[in-house]
Structure formats: structure tokens, C-alpha cells
Design an enzyme around this catalytic site. Structure first.
Site, PDB file in Angstrom:
ATOM      1  N   CYS A  42       0.822  -1.226   0.000  1.00  0.00           N
ATOM      2  CA  CYS A  42       0.000   0.000   0.000  1.00  0.00           C
ATOM      3  C   CYS A  42       0.848   1.264   0.000  1.00  0.00           C
ATOM      4  O   CYS A  42       0.346   2.353  -0.287  1.00  0.00           O
ATOM      5  CB  CYS A  42      -0.937  -0.009   1.198  1.00  0.00           C
ATOM      6  SG  CYS A  42      -1.829  -1.544   1.364  1.00  0.00           S
ATOM      7  N   HIS A  90      -3.354   6.685   2.945  1.00  0.00           N
ATOM      8  CA  HIS A  90      -3.757   5.407   2.349  1.00  0.00           C
ATOM      9  C   HIS A  90      -5.148   5.077   2.882  1.00  0.00           C
ATOM     10  O   HIS A  90      -5.425   5.209   4.075  1.00  0.00           O
ATOM     11  CB  HIS A  90      -2.751   4.310   2.729  1.00  0.00           C
ATOM     12  CG  HIS A  90      -3.257   2.938   2.413  1.00  0.00           C
ATOM     13  ND1 HIS A  90      -3.783   2.619   1.174  1.00  0.00           N
ATOM     14  CD2 HIS A  90      -3.356   1.810   3.168  1.00  0.00           C
ATOM     15  CE1 HIS A  90      -4.164   1.354   1.184  1.00  0.00           C
ATOM     16  NE2 HIS A  90      -3.923   0.834   2.379  1.00  0.00           N
ATOM     17  N   ASN A 109     -10.162  -0.684   0.212  1.00  0.00           N
ATOM     18  CA  ASN A 109      -8.704  -0.568   0.227  1.00  0.00           C
ATOM     19  C   ASN A 109      -8.150  -1.059  -1.116  1.00  0.00           C
ATOM     20  O   ASN A 109      -8.201  -2.248  -1.413  1.00  0.00           O
ATOM     21  CB  ASN A 109      -8.170  -1.413   1.394  1.00  0.00           C
ATOM     22  CG  ASN A 109      -6.661  -1.386   1.514  1.00  0.00           C
ATOM     23  OD1 ASN A 109      -5.960  -0.973   0.590  1.00  0.00           O
ATOM     24  ND2 ASN A 109      -6.157  -1.839   2.638  1.00  0.00           N
TER      25      ASN A 109
HETATM   26  O1  UT7 Z   1      -3.720  -1.848   3.523  1.00  0.00           O
HETATM   27  C1  UT7 Z   1      -3.110  -2.761   4.371  1.00  0.00           C
HETATM   28  C2  UT7 Z   1      -3.275  -2.294   5.724  1.00  0.00           C
HETATM   29  N1  UT7 Z   1      -4.411  -2.936   6.328  1.00  0.00           N
HETATM   30  C3  UT7 Z   1      -5.074  -2.318   7.276  1.00  0.00           C
HETATM   31  O2  UT7 Z   1      -4.801  -1.182   7.580  1.00  0.00           O
HETATM   32  C4  UT7 Z   1      -6.141  -3.069   8.030  1.00  0.00           C
HETATM   33  C5  UT7 Z   1      -6.018  -2.769   9.498  1.00  0.00           C
HETATM   34  N2  UT7 Z   1      -6.990  -3.487  10.302  1.00  0.00           N
HETATM   35  C6  UT7 Z   1      -8.317  -3.161  10.295  1.00  0.00           C
HETATM   36  O3  UT7 Z   1      -8.746  -2.278   9.579  1.00  0.00           O
HETATM   37  C7  UT7 Z   1      -9.221  -3.870  11.268  1.00  0.00           C
HETATM   38  O4  UT7 Z   1      -8.446  -4.597  12.198  1.00  0.00           O
HETATM   39  C8  UT7 Z   1     -10.238  -4.829  10.588  1.00  0.00           C
HETATM   40  C9  UT7 Z   1     -11.278  -4.015   9.835  1.00  0.00           C
HETATM   41  C10 UT7 Z   1      -9.527  -5.760   9.633  1.00  0.00           C
HETATM   42  C11 UT7 Z   1     -10.963  -5.663  11.629  1.00  0.00           C
HETATM   43  O5  UT7 Z   1     -11.616  -4.818  12.550  1.00  0.00           O
HETATM   44  P1  UT7 Z   1     -11.524  -5.085  14.111  1.00  0.00           P
HETATM   45  O6  UT7 Z   1     -12.343  -4.092  14.786  1.00  0.00           O
HETATM   46  O7  UT7 Z   1     -10.052  -5.147  14.454  1.00  0.00           O
HETATM   47  O8  UT7 Z   1     -12.243  -6.481  14.255  1.00  0.00           O
HETATM   48  P2  UT7 Z   1     -11.653  -7.843  14.799  1.00  0.00           P
HETATM   49  O9  UT7 Z   1     -10.701  -8.427  13.788  1.00  0.00           O
HETATM   50  O10 UT7 Z   1     -11.147  -7.624  16.188  1.00  0.00           O
HETATM   51  O11 UT7 Z   1     -12.946  -8.718  14.864  1.00  0.00           O
HETATM   52  C12 UT7 Z   1     -14.015  -8.434  15.772  1.00  0.00           C
HETATM   53  C13 UT7 Z   1     -15.101  -9.457  15.556  1.00  0.00           C
HETATM   54  C14 UT7 Z   1     -14.592 -10.890  15.555  1.00  0.00           C
HETATM   55  O12 UT7 Z   1     -15.587 -11.699  16.145  1.00  0.00           O
HETATM   56  P3  UT7 Z   1     -15.417 -12.197  17.690  1.00  0.00           P
HETATM   57  O13 UT7 Z   1     -14.115 -12.958  17.691  1.00  0.00           O
HETATM   58  O14 UT7 Z   1     -15.371 -10.941  18.498  1.00  0.00           O
HETATM   59  O15 UT7 Z   1     -16.633 -13.014  17.892  1.00  0.00           O
HETATM   60  C15 UT7 Z   1     -14.521 -11.233  14.092  1.00  0.00           C
HETATM   61  O16 UT7 Z   1     -14.675 -12.609  13.838  1.00  0.00           O
HETATM   62  O17 UT7 Z   1     -15.705  -9.244  14.278  1.00  0.00           O
HETATM   63  C16 UT7 Z   1     -15.687 -10.464  13.548  1.00  0.00           C
HETATM   64  N3  UT7 Z   1     -15.574 -10.147  12.136  1.00  0.00           N
HETATM   65  C17 UT7 Z   1     -16.642  -9.896  11.354  1.00  0.00           C
HETATM   66  N4  UT7 Z   1     -17.965  -9.875  11.620  1.00  0.00           N
HETATM   67  C18 UT7 Z   1     -18.789  -9.563  10.610  1.00  0.00           C
HETATM   68  C19 UT7 Z   1     -14.434 -10.036  11.407  1.00  0.00           C
HETATM   69  N5  UT7 Z   1     -14.772  -9.725  10.137  1.00  0.00           N
HETATM   70  C20 UT7 Z   1     -16.122  -9.623  10.088  1.00  0.00           C
HETATM   71  C21 UT7 Z   1     -17.036  -9.317   9.070  1.00  0.00           C
HETATM   72  N6  UT7 Z   1     -18.356  -9.287   9.369  1.00  0.00           N
HETATM   73  N7  UT7 Z   1     -16.648  -9.029   7.813  1.00  0.00           N
END
Ligand code: UT7
Length: 325
Positions: A112, A252, A282
Site C-alpha cells: 500500500c 492510504h 482498500n
Molecule cells: O492496507 C493494508 C493495511 N491494512 C489495514 O490497515 C487493516 C487494518 N486493520 C483493520 O482495519 C481492522 O483490524 C479490521 C477491519 C480488519 C478488523 O476490525 P476489528 O475491529 O479489528 O475487528 P476484529 O478483527 O477484532 O474482529 C471483531 C469481531 C470478531 O468476532 P469475535 O471474535 O469478536 O466473535 C470477528 O470474527 O468481528 C468479527 N468479524 C466480522 N464480523 C462480521 C471479522 N470480520 C467480520 C465481518 N463481518 N466481515
């Protein structure tokens, strides 16, 4: 003093729009979760066009907006993490399609941060090698390397391309200050895509190839919210500029929450950040040039305006540039 000026930008994204509701049909997710956790409402997903196709159309748009002939281009750099082929490079394919006979061409792999890395490399080469006009492109068809069964990643990414034309300037430099860096150890642990394995007649085990993006979202999130304000502070300090004199920060576009948190840490109004992640998701190396192209298309940048580009991503890599138009 030799410097560079930026003549213009262009972009192209596939027409096919995939909404969050469309994704509810594919994985267990909701429109509400995606908007709340990322700010993304829709993204463009290719229905056949490759990374070269998108790059070519973005390049034509940038040439037109810059009123520049393809025959004058003598350097082509493409930033991409999703090339159609390992060889020839995307940049060489573009050189062939445009028939830029005098152009050197190569790709840069910095995920990115790739477009900002490429801008820095192109401007250095223009200042030092006699090259006069560069076409710099960020192009991605990430949908090729997204695991469409993994809800934690497939909702985040989109396809698109953006391009810029740089020209040598004998007495001015629009790139006021830059920074770029990497942390390979953190990158291996948190964000990997398409790992090629050795499968030759000379080893007994057939190793399974990894094709898709795998990301520890939380770790990358923590890295992003700390590095984004650091890039802005470093550029301001290096160029002795005040944040109040910067018209836009173009970050980004990965997640609206990352941008909001960076604004909070920098104690600045969120409105200073240009945001289009809601419409494109993204798009990795394409996200910053698409945003720049939109800013110019909307007439939001005038001569003399200063902007900051701030990128972060796989590698892990990060990069920034303070530019005066
Ligand atoms: O360009 C490369 C750079 N990349 C980035 O900058 C990405 C950086 N990271 C992020 O933007 C965030 O960490 C994410 C958007 C990827 C994830 O958000 P989060 O708030 O960190 O969520 P999480 O991974 O902690 O997941 C929270 C919950 C989990 O469920 P439990 O374990 O709490 O029951 C996940 O399984 O949300 C669940 N989850 C979803 N639920 C519905 C993860 N993805 C989804 C989804 N829909 N698509």
C-alpha cells in the site's frame, strides 16, 4: 537546482460495484458491521480486466489530464502487489501498450506504500539520470488474491488504478520532503499474500501454495494508527511547515477508523483528511493516486496548495511526501 513538478493525475476503476449487501450473500457479514468497523460502503471488483488493463486506462487518463504526449515519457514505474504476471513486469507491459520507445520500465513492490515509494524513486531518477518525464502508476486487482471465503479480509479490498505524470524542473521542486521505511519482521508476522513454494522434482514433499492475502487485522491496525501521525509529524518537521498551512492530508485508504484516530492523535480536524474509502475500499498501491486524481478532478487543489501523502501497508512499509503544487 534540479527538481520535479507534477503535471497531472488520472485514474480508472472497474465499473462493477459490489456493495456490502452483495457481500452478505457470500460470507457471514452485515452491511452494518462493515460500515461501523471500516467505513467501507462499496468497492469496485474487476469482472475480467487485469492489473495491466487498469494501469493502462489510468495512464491514458493521466496523459490526457496532463496534456502530455506518450512519446515524451522516458520512465515508467508501476507500484503493484497484484501483477498479472511475474514477468514481464506491469510497467514493461504498459511501456509496450503505450509504445513509449525511450522509456525505461520497472515495478515496485511496497504494497500500500508502493505509489509513494514510486514517486520518491521517480523523482530521484529524474534529478540524477537525465530522464525527463515519468509516468508513475499504482494499479491493483486485489480481487485475484483475496480469499472470498474469509470475511475478515474479503470485505476490505477493492480494485483500481491511479497515475501521475512527473516532469523535470530546472529551478523548482514540488516535492518538499519525503520519508520511507520498512519493518520486515513485523510484515512477515502480520500481512502476507501469495507465498510461492518450491515444488521441483528435487524435493519429496509437495508443498501447498498459499495464494491469498492473510492479515492479522488488529496488529496492522495498531501499526497504522501509530505510523500515520508519525509520518505527518516527520514531514512537517523536515520541511519546517505548520499543519495549518497544509490543505489536505491524503492517507492510504484502508479504514476510516484509522484515519479518524490519526486525526485525533494529531489534534486536527478530520476534514483535513481526504477520504474515499467508503466508495473504493482498500485498493492498496492505487488508493493514494486515485484520491489525488479525484481531488484534481473536483478542482479542490490550486496552485501553491500544500498537501501531505501518508501511506502504510504490507512489508510492513510506510512512506510520506509533502508536496507543493
Ligand atoms: O492496507 C493494508 C493495511 N491494512 C489495514 O490497515 C487493516 C487494518 N486493520 C483493520 O482495519 C481492522 O483490524 C479490521 C477491519 C480488519 C478488523 O476490525 P476489528 O475491529 O479489528 O475487528 P476484529 O478483527 O477484532 O474482529 C471483531 C469481531 C470478531 O468476532 P469475535 O471474535 O469478536 O466473535 C470477528 O470474527 O468481528 C468479527 N468479524 C466480522 N464480523 C462480521 C471479522 N470480520 C467480520 C465481518 N463481518 N466481515
Amino acid at each position: 537546482m534540479k527538481g520535479v513538478k507534477i503535471l497531472g493525475f488520472g485514474h480508472y476503476c472497474p465499473e462493477n460495484i459490489v456493495s456490502n449487501v452483495d457481500l452478505e450473500e457470500i460470507v457471514e457479514t452485515t452491511d452494518e458491521w462493515i460500515i461501523k468497523r471500516t467505513g467501507i460502503k462499496e468497492r469496485r471488483i474487476s469482472t475480467g480486466e487485469g492489473t495491466v488493463d487498469l494501469a493502462y486506462k489510468a495512464a491514458l487518463n493521466a496523459l490526457e489530464n496532463s496534456k502530455c504526449s506518450k512519446d515524451d515519457i522516458d520512465l515508467i514505474i508501476v507500484a503493484t502487489t497484484s501483477p498479472d504476471k511475474l514477468m514481464p513486469s506491469t510497467a514493461c507491459s504498459i511501456q509496450g501498450l503505450l509504445d513509449c520507445k525511450n522509456a525505461a520500465a520497472f515495478d515496485i513492490s511496497a504494497a500500500c506504500s508502493g505509489f509513494v515509494y514510486s514517486l520518491i524513486v521517480a523523482s530521484s531518477l529524474i534529478k540524477t539520470t537525465g530522464k525527463k518525464k515519468a509516468l508513475v502508476i499504482g494499479s491493483e486487482v486485489l480481487s485475484k488474491i483475496v480469499d472470498w471465503s474469509d470475511r475478515s479480509t474479503c470485505v476490505l479490498f477493492g480494485d483500481g488504478a491511479g497515475a501521475a505524470i512527473l516532469e523535470i524542473s530546472e529551478n523548482d521542486d514540488c516535492i518538499i520532503s519525503t520519508c520511507f521505511a520498512a519493518d520486515g519482521n513485523l510484515g512477515e508476522k502480520s500481512l502476507v499474500a501469495a507465498e510461492l513454494k518450491i515444488n521441483t522434482p528435487f524435493i519429496s514433499d509437495n508443498l501447498e501454495e498459499k495464494r491469498y492475502i492473510e492479515m492479522k487485522g488488529g496488529e496492522v491496525f495498531k501499526f497504522a494508527v501509530s505510523v500515520l501521525p508519525e509520518i505527518v509529524r516527520e514531514l512537517l518537521e523536515k520541511s519546517n511547515e505548520d499543519i495549518n498551512d497544509i490543505k489536505f492530508i491524503v492517507p492510504h485508504q484502508a479504514n476510516l477508523r484509522i484515519i479518524d484516530e490519526a486525526a485525533r492523535r494529531l489534534k486536527i480536524n478530520k476534514e483535513k483528511f481526504y477520504v474515499n474509502v467508503d466508495r473504493y475500499g482498500n485498493t492498496s498501491a492505487a488508493s493514494i493516486p486515485i484520491a489525488l486524481s479525484e481531488l484534481f478532478e473536483k478542482g479542490l487543489i490550486n496552485k501553491g496548495d500544500k498537501i501531505i501523502l501518508a501511506a502504510f501497508g504490507g512489508g510492513l512499509t510506510w512512506a510520506g511526501a509533502l508536496i507543493k503544487f
